[in-house]
Design an enzyme around this catalytic site. Structure first.
Site, PDB file in Angstrom:
ATOM      1  N   ASP A 243     -13.885  29.156   7.238  1.00  0.00           N
ATOM      2  CA  ASP A 243     -13.885  27.699   7.166  1.00  0.00           C
ATOM      3  C   ASP A 243     -13.263  27.092   8.425  1.00  0.00           C
ATOM      4  O   ASP A 243     -12.234  27.566   8.906  1.00  0.00           O
ATOM      5  CB  ASP A 243     -13.058  27.285   5.936  1.00  0.00           C
ATOM      6  CG  ASP A 243     -13.050  25.792   5.712  1.00  0.00           C
ATOM      7  OD1 ASP A 243     -14.138  25.209   5.606  1.00  0.00           O
ATOM      8  OD2 ASP A 243     -11.959  25.195   5.651  1.00  0.00           O
TER       9      ASP A 243
ATOM     10  N   GLU B  94     -18.071  28.719  10.137  1.00  0.00           N
ATOM     11  CA  GLU B  94     -18.404  27.297  10.120  1.00  0.00           C
ATOM     12  C   GLU B  94     -17.891  26.691  11.411  1.00  0.00           C
ATOM     13  O   GLU B  94     -16.694  26.706  11.673  1.00  0.00           O
ATOM     14  CB  GLU B  94     -17.734  26.569   8.958  1.00  0.00           C
ATOM     15  CG  GLU B  94     -18.170  25.112   8.920  1.00  0.00           C
ATOM     16  CD  GLU B  94     -17.181  24.169   8.246  1.00  0.00           C
ATOM     17  OE1 GLU B  94     -17.630  23.168   7.690  1.00  0.00           O
ATOM     18  OE2 GLU B  94     -15.981  24.430   8.296  1.00  0.00           O
TER      19      GLU B  94
ATOM     20  N   ASP C 152     -21.239  19.705   2.496  1.00  0.00           N
ATOM     21  CA  ASP C 152     -20.584  18.657   3.285  1.00  0.00           C
ATOM     22  C   ASP C 152     -21.549  17.629   3.853  1.00  0.00           C
ATOM     23  O   ASP C 152     -21.113  16.687   4.521  1.00  0.00           O
ATOM     24  CB  ASP C 152     -19.829  19.284   4.477  1.00  0.00           C
ATOM     25  CG  ASP C 152     -18.635  20.127   4.040  1.00  0.00           C
ATOM     26  OD1 ASP C 152     -18.059  19.836   2.978  1.00  0.00           O
ATOM     27  OD2 ASP C 152     -18.289  21.055   4.782  1.00  0.00           O
TER      28      ASP C 152
HETATM   29  O1  TEU Z   1     -15.342  21.581   6.534  1.00  0.00           O
HETATM   30  C1  TEU Z   1     -14.876  21.393   7.843  1.00  0.00           C
HETATM   31  C2  TEU Z   1     -15.512  20.237   8.484  1.00  0.00           C
HETATM   32  O2  TEU Z   1     -15.752  20.237   9.664  1.00  0.00           O
HETATM   33  C3  TEU Z   1     -15.708  19.054   7.607  1.00  0.00           C
HETATM   34  O3  TEU Z   1     -14.761  18.183   8.056  1.00  0.00           O
HETATM   35  C4  TEU Z   1     -16.972  18.341   7.651  1.00  0.00           C
HETATM   36  O4  TEU Z   1     -17.188  17.828   8.932  1.00  0.00           O
HETATM   37  C5  TEU Z   1     -16.878  17.193   6.673  1.00  0.00           C
HETATM   38  O5  TEU Z   1     -16.704  17.743   5.379  1.00  0.00           O
HETATM   39  C6  TEU Z   1     -18.099  16.332   6.693  1.00  0.00           C
HETATM   40  O6  TEU Z   1     -18.000  15.366   5.706  1.00  0.00           O
HETATM   41  C7  TEU Z   1     -14.757  22.555   5.769  1.00  0.00           C
HETATM   42  C8  TEU Z   1     -15.373  22.582   4.389  1.00  0.00           C
HETATM   43  O7  TEU Z   1     -16.732  22.910   4.484  1.00  0.00           O
HETATM   44  C9  TEU Z   1     -15.126  21.286   3.709  1.00  0.00           C
HETATM   45  O8  TEU Z   1     -15.730  21.221   2.453  1.00  0.00           O
HETATM   46  C10 TEU Z   1     -13.634  21.119   3.585  1.00  0.00           C
HETATM   47  O9  TEU Z   1     -13.346  19.862   3.029  1.00  0.00           O
HETATM   48  C11 TEU Z   1     -12.947  21.247   4.949  1.00  0.00           C
HETATM   49  O10 TEU Z   1     -13.365  22.391   5.659  1.00  0.00           O
HETATM   50  C12 TEU Z   1     -11.468  21.381   4.777  1.00  0.00           C
HETATM   51  O11 TEU Z   1     -11.153  22.651   4.298  1.00  0.00           O
END
Ligand code: TEU
Length: 565
Positions: free
Chosen positions: A226, A288, A350
């Site tokens: 993540d 990610e 997301d």
């Molecule tokens: O997402 C990381 C991330 O870059 C997110 O900020 C994304 O840009 C955002 O959710 C868009 O709306 C990861 C996970 O996929 C996300 O679900 C988590 O909330 C986040 O990390 C924090 O752990």
């Protein structure tokens, strides 16, 4: 196009039809190369105990469905112990399961059942931060002298208790939070309940690598890491300059992230994690990483191919629907990733679902089939998000009081949050779409469930689901799609994207994708003297003749055609 008996034989002869081909007997490729990994958001996939929240046993109950669909692996988003401020991305125990999702015994059963079906299991490893309730942070915040005092990113505030820098949290507001017990601020790239771990501390690294070993020893194949770009921040604490005038949807200034994202130290950690993954057969690291350019993506594979196996190419799938743009991105992925396998993705938990984000509200099923073909026919590994195979649309909350995602609660109405792409999986047309027997579900099912669901689409010939299944099967049995190289063919056509996959000395597959909502005619000049046959299409029948000199494409039409050489 016409269907003829002789063409059917021809298609079989060139190795396109299922009956004519079998997967190669000894395939020495690592399993994750050209694999399809299905992302499961466990809260929303299947609820086995009627409490309205999906769980691990729900996933186990549907492994036959996933096997039949034809996926190679699943990535389950976090189900570890968590206060659920960010629905599991705030972990308070990395090596235990949150009771609402089940138990370790349930997880072991899931793993064993998945293994029987040759489905690898990947976990979501939240590496950048823990929950503020994690015992490590509880200890760290208690004093400046405890054993975990340096496990998080602590800094003295500026005079007047101002934050140490101007850095902004990705989820809005200052990225610093004052802790009275230490009279210091801690850094949080996301919510204040998600304090950033200090990856400069070797003890933190060791503890996190041991978490990886804990799960890999149990039998998981690897991890989706993540928020990789957020691991490190500038040690000199330089303020971020303003990126552009105006305010974000949370009312913050819009700053660059040059001192808080993608610092070179991230690559050191990825190399160390890769070594841990390599201690296990089949280990794989998916990352990610929302990066701005292909050079940044390339770096995540490692200068010597010794970092992530599969960093997500978010530039490809999260940009505009455009043949020109897809062409450029696919060419970049082919030529600038130093031989790394691209990982294509259109959907995740997301981002608004692709058919809603890219469509005009008409021809939704056609668009879904075209996007499926664009996702599954290039030379790449693939992430598929639950429900994408049904053509599920986004379904945003209409009222602030219905919003569950804290992003939407904070940012309403400009930012509606991520509930819309996290709606319960649509299994059938019964109550709660067959997701749960509970009186209520954590998010309501989307109204489209009456027609867009697994049961209905299994019955319906040509449904989005049956199209995905046929495509996933073709991808496995067709040598050109499985192992072939990749060549763009129709120049700079702004509407239709075409490319050829060709197996060494073997048959070729021509892929033609109408990226617009209007009919188009396309001529593939380099293949004008050849004749092929449809292997799979959203509008033409298998075996239909294909004349590359003039191909008529309906709105969002998609076609895979087989050619002898
Ligand atoms: O997402 C990381 C991330 O870059 C997110 O900020 C994304 O840009 C955002 O959710 C868009 O709306 C990861 C996970 O996929 C996300 O679900 C988590 O909330 C986040 O990390 C924090 O752990």
């Amino acid at each position: 196009m016409r269907r003829t008996g002789s063409l059917l034989c021809f298609a079989a002869a060139i190795g396109g039809l299922a009956i004519a081909q079998r997967p190669a007997a000894s395939d020495s490729k690592p399993w994750w190369r050209n694999a399809v990994i299905y992302q499961i958001y466990p809260r929303s996939f299947a609820d086995s105990n009627g409490d309205g929240v999906g769980d691990l046993n729900g996933i186990t109950n549907h492994l036959d469905y996933l096997q039949d669909l034809g996926v190679d692996g699943i990535w389950i988003t976090p189900f570890f112990k968590s206060p659920q401020v960010d629905f599991g991305y705030d972990i308070s125990d990395y090596t235990d399961i949150d009771p609402q999702y089940g138990t370790l015994a349930d997880f072991d059963r899931l793993l064993a059942e998945a293994k029987k079906r040759n489905i690898r299991v990947l976990l979501d490893f939240v590496v950048n931060h823990t929950s503020d309730r994690h015992p490590w942070f509880v200890e760290s915040r208690s004093s400046r002298t405890n054993a975990k005092a340096d496990w998080y990113v602590w800094r003295d505030p500026l005079p007047g208790r101002r934050p140490p820098t101007n850095w902004i949290s990705i989820f809005g507001g200052s990225a610093w939070q004052f802790e009275p017990a230490r009279k210091q601020d801690y850094y949080h790239a996301f919510y204040k309940e998600q304090p950033d771990l200090n990856w400069r501390n070797p003890d933190v690294r060791k503890a996190m690598y041991d978490v990886m070993r804990f799960w890999m020893k149990r039998g998981v194949a690897g991890f989706r890491l993540d928020a990789v770009p957020s691991l490190f921040e500038d040690a000199q604490l330089r303020d971020e300059p303003v990126a552009k005038p105006g305010k974000s949807s949370y009312g913050d200034p819009i700053l660059t992230r040059q001192y808080t994202d993608n610092l070179p130290e991230c690559n050191d950690v990825l190399r160390e994690m890769r070594k841990v993954a390599d201690e296990f057969a089949d280990g794989v690291l998916v990352g990610e990483a929302y990066v701005p350019a292909v050079e940044d993506l390339a770096k995540l594979y490692g200068a010597n191919g010794d970092e992530l196996h599969l960093p997500m190419d978010t530039m490809f799938g999260f940009g505009a629907l455009s043949a020109t743009r897809y062409r450029a991105r696919l060419l970049e992925a082919e030529t600038q990733l130093n031989g790394g396998t691209p990982l294509l993705v259109f959907n995740n938990h997301d981002n608004p679902r692709s058919v809603s984000r890219l469509g005009d509200g008409r021809n939704t099923a056609e668009l879904a089939r075209m996007l499926a073909t664009l996702l599954l026919t290039p030379r790449a590994s693939v992430l598929l998000y639950y429900g994408e195979e049904l053509g599920m649309a986004n379904d945003d909350p209409k009222r602030k009081e219905d919003v569950k995602d804290i992003i939407g609660i904070k940012g309403w109405p400009q930012e509606k949050g991520r509930d819309g792409e996290r709606k319960p999986m649509q299994w059938n047309a019964d109550t709660n779409a067959g997701f749960s027997t509970g009186a209520t579900t954590w998010l309501p099912v989307a109204p489209e469930y009456r027609t867009v669901n697994v049961a209905a689409e299994t019955r319906e010939r040509g449904s989005v689901l049956n199209y995905y299944k046929a495509l996933l099967r073709l991808r496995k049995i067709n040598a050109a799609l499985r192992d072939g190289d990749f060549t763009l063919v129709n120049g700079d056509d702004p509407n239709v994207l075409s490319f050829v996959r060709r197996a060494e000395d073997g048959p070729a597959a021509l892929i033609v994708l109408n990226c617009t909502g209007a009919p188009q005619t396309v001529a593939i000049r380099s293949m004008a003297d050849k004749q092929g046959a449809v292997l799979l299409s959203s509008f033409a029948a298998e075996g239909d003749a294909v004349n590359p000199a003039a191909i008529q494409m309906p709105a969002y039409g998609a076609m895979v055609a087989g050619f002898e050489k």
